[in-house]
Design an enzyme around this catalytic site. Sequence first.
Site, PDB file in Angstrom:
ATOM      1  N   PHE A 155       0.898  -1.310  -0.034  1.00 23.96           N
ATOM      2  CA  PHE A 155      -0.024  -0.045  -0.080  1.00 23.96           C
ATOM      3  C   PHE A 155       0.960   1.397   0.110  1.00 23.96           C
ATOM      4  CE2 PHE A 155      -3.590   2.713   1.635  1.00 23.96           C
ATOM      5  CZ  PHE A 155      -4.666   2.022   0.691  1.00 23.96           C
ATOM      6  N   GLY A 156       1.514   1.354  -0.983  1.00 25.67           N
ATOM      7  CA  GLY A 156       2.546   2.570  -1.115  1.00 25.67           C
ATOM      8  C   GLY A 156       1.754   3.419  -2.062  1.00 25.67           C
ATOM      9  N   ARG A 179       3.383  -4.434   4.808  1.00 22.04           N
ATOM     10  CA  ARG A 179       4.371  -4.949   5.574  1.00 22.04           C
ATOM     11  C   ARG A 179       4.302  -4.137   7.129  1.00 22.04           C
ATOM     12  NH1 ARG A 179      10.248  -3.786   2.702  1.00 22.04           N
ATOM     13  NH2 ARG A 179       9.457  -1.749   2.444  1.00 22.04           N
ATOM     14  N   ALA A 240       3.548  -4.783 -10.789  1.00 27.12           N
ATOM     15  CA  ALA A 240       4.746  -4.535  -9.997  1.00 27.12           C
ATOM     16  C   ALA A 240       5.977  -4.905 -10.617  1.00 27.12           C
ATOM     17  CB  ALA A 240       4.444  -5.103  -8.656  1.00 27.12           C
ATOM     18  N   ARG A 241       6.408  -6.071 -10.257  1.00 22.78           N
ATOM     19  CA  ARG A 241       7.707  -6.661 -11.055  1.00 22.78           C
ATOM     20  C   ARG A 241       7.231  -8.104 -11.206  1.00 22.78           C
ATOM     21  NH1 ARG A 241       8.997  -2.580 -12.603  1.00 22.78           N
ATOM     22  NH2 ARG A 241      10.627  -1.402 -12.197  1.00 22.78           N
ATOM     23  N   GLU A 270      11.588 -10.513 -18.632  1.00 21.96           N
ATOM     24  CA  GLU A 270      11.644  -9.655 -19.735  1.00 21.96           C
ATOM     25  C   GLU A 270      12.563  -9.581 -20.722  1.00 21.96           C
ATOM     26  OE1 GLU A 270       9.925  -5.917 -18.118  1.00 21.96           O
ATOM     27  OE2 GLU A 270       8.420  -7.092 -16.972  1.00 21.96           O
ATOM     28  N   HIS A 288       5.046  -4.378 -20.340  1.00 18.73           N
ATOM     29  CA  HIS A 288       5.557  -3.402 -19.248  1.00 18.73           C
ATOM     30  C   HIS A 288       5.126  -1.891 -19.671  1.00 18.73           C
ATOM     31  CE1 HIS A 288       8.878  -2.995 -16.101  1.00 18.73           C
ATOM     32  NE2 HIS A 288       7.844  -1.981 -16.154  1.00 18.73           N
TER      33      HIS A 288
HETATM   34  C1  8YV Z   1       9.305   2.125 -16.139  1.00 17.00           C
HETATM   35  C2  8YV Z   1       8.610   0.878 -14.067  1.00 17.00           C
HETATM   36  O1  8YV Z   1       9.026   2.163 -17.213  1.00 17.00           O
HETATM   37  O2  8YV Z   1       9.298   2.860 -12.863  1.00 17.00           O
HETATM   38  C3  8YV Z   1       9.204   1.462 -12.833  1.00 17.00           C
HETATM   39  O3  8YV Z   1       9.619   1.077 -11.899  1.00 17.00           O
HETATM   40  O4  8YV Z   1       8.265  -0.485 -13.829  1.00 17.00           O
HETATM   41  C4  8YV Z   1       8.192   1.356 -15.335  1.00 17.00           C
HETATM   42  O5  8YV Z   1       7.131   2.128 -15.284  1.00 17.00           O
HETATM   43  C5  8YV Z   1      10.485   1.321 -16.099  1.00 17.00           C
HETATM   44  O6  8YV Z   1      11.264   0.592 -14.841  1.00 17.00           O
HETATM   45  C6  8YV Z   1      11.641   2.231 -16.692  1.00 17.00           C
HETATM   46  O7  8YV Z   1      12.974   1.600 -16.216  1.00 17.00           O
END
Ligand code: 8YV
Length: 322
Positions: A155-156, A179, A240-241, A270, A288
């Site tokens: 929740f950032g 957390r 997120a990732r 990716e 992405h």
């Molecule tokens: C970016 C992102 O485009 O900012 C982030 O963490 O995931 C994306 O929105 C990308 O990371 C650029 O480096």
Amino acid sequence: MSRPRILVTRRWPAAAETALAERFDVTLNEADLPMTADQLRQALADYDAVLPTVSDKLPASVFEGSPRAKILGNFGVGYNHIDVAAAKAKGIAVTNTPGVLTDCTADIAMLLLLTVARRGGEGERQIRADEWKGWCPTHMIGTKVSSKTVGIIGFGRIGKAFAQRCHFGFGMDVVFYNRSKVDEAEAARYGARQLATVEDALGASDFVSLHCPGGAENRHLMNAARFAAMKKGAFLINTARGDVVDETALIAALQTGVIRGAGLDVYEAEPQVPEKLKAMENVVLLPHLGSATEETRTAMGMKVVENITAFFEGREPADRVV
Ligand code: 8YV
């Protein structure tokens, strides 16, 4: 004094490149191809600052030797592609770009949620393939979004912006796991309520959306056990990732009907996306695009410019990570 030598690893929006070139001795990656580990190591040896993106991998091995670089101005808020401890050990500062991509990333999460629930990708594909036979009451039936429960993990800034959209835009009940404890009044501003564990949030939610950082501490946070803890017929959204989700476990959960669908903007390796995900109709896949708007990408570049300007003027950069 000569101007600091700066390497930009990928092309940026023109306005941000121009602002950079006005202040620094800038080298652009004209071909705009991702750099190899050797190229990045050499860049750290040759330049005073390197400005990477998520497409550059900077593990500890890239920092070996005696780099000339004093700062990495990351173009992006997430920095799990950089071994920040290794950078710090070499006296290299790292900055990121928080804040300016909050809304656009929350928007993309909403786009994925709506698209997977209402089968938008399938509908598009059907029309473009000339396979639509016309309206009927049982055609491409999806899942209602309004008034359902969404569970937010992390929740950032982006998690809060997403909660706001879900609650105030779509009348959804919003629960979240974070957390650290979030003040109840603060959570209520976003129409959200904190639960004690990830499992509590998963078990309560029709849609689960990930908004926590990538990297070691959240690696495979969504694993087979966590998918099993989700409500039957629920959906997963990930902006997120990629490494937050065990993709093998996700594929199994989708194949066996443990979850109903997924909307993904990020992936473990990716730009590789597993063929099994591409073959599934109940999965929406984006490349992405979270921050990919003209306004936001320009603002990200400007933030990097401000961070490294402050650094080379001897001031503390606003967004210093280490
Ligand atoms: C970016 C992102 O485009 O900012 C982030 O963490 O995931 C994306 O929105 C990308 O990371 C650029 O480096």
